[in-house]
Motif scaffolding. Structure first.
Motif: not given
Length: 111
Positions: A34, A36-42, A52-55
């Motif tokens: 997994q 960490y993607v700070p720009r993408t929130v799922r 809210r997941v940034n992975l």
């Protein structure tokens, strides 16, 4: 010896694997990770609660190679993985010793 590690989106891995095979790589260890993607929130729901997941799911490729092949291997991965959207990361780590368990070979003979 060097350990070349690449973390890529799953949709890029088939192209990278084909390029690695053409380059002559005999073995790759693939691990699901997994990133960490700070720009993408799922938004995910677990037991009725929103999180809210940034992975993002990624695949990690580990390739053991000789010193003089490491830079070329990075270029191959970069060229094959550059198509499409999303990012990826490649890094090179020095390896002190390698031992093949079955044959007890050491060093470059074990690669």
């Amino acid at each position: 010896m060097k350990l070349v590690t690449a973390v890529l989106p799953p949709h890029r891995v088939p192209d990278v694997m084909k390029a690695l095979q053409s380059f002559g790589v005999r073995g790759v260890t693939v691990t699901e990770v997994q990133a960490y993607v700070p720009r993408t929130v799922r938004v995910e729901i677990y037991r009725g609660s929103e999180y809210r997941v940034n992975l993002a799911p990624q695949l990690r490729l580990d390739i053991l190679t000789l010193d003089f092949d490491a830079a070329d291997l990075v270029r191959v991965i970069r060229a094959a993985g550059a198509r499409g959207t999303g990012g990826g990361t490649v890094w090179v780590t020095p390896v002190e010793e390698v031992v093949r368990i079955r044959t007890r070979e050491r060093g470059p003979d074990a690669v």
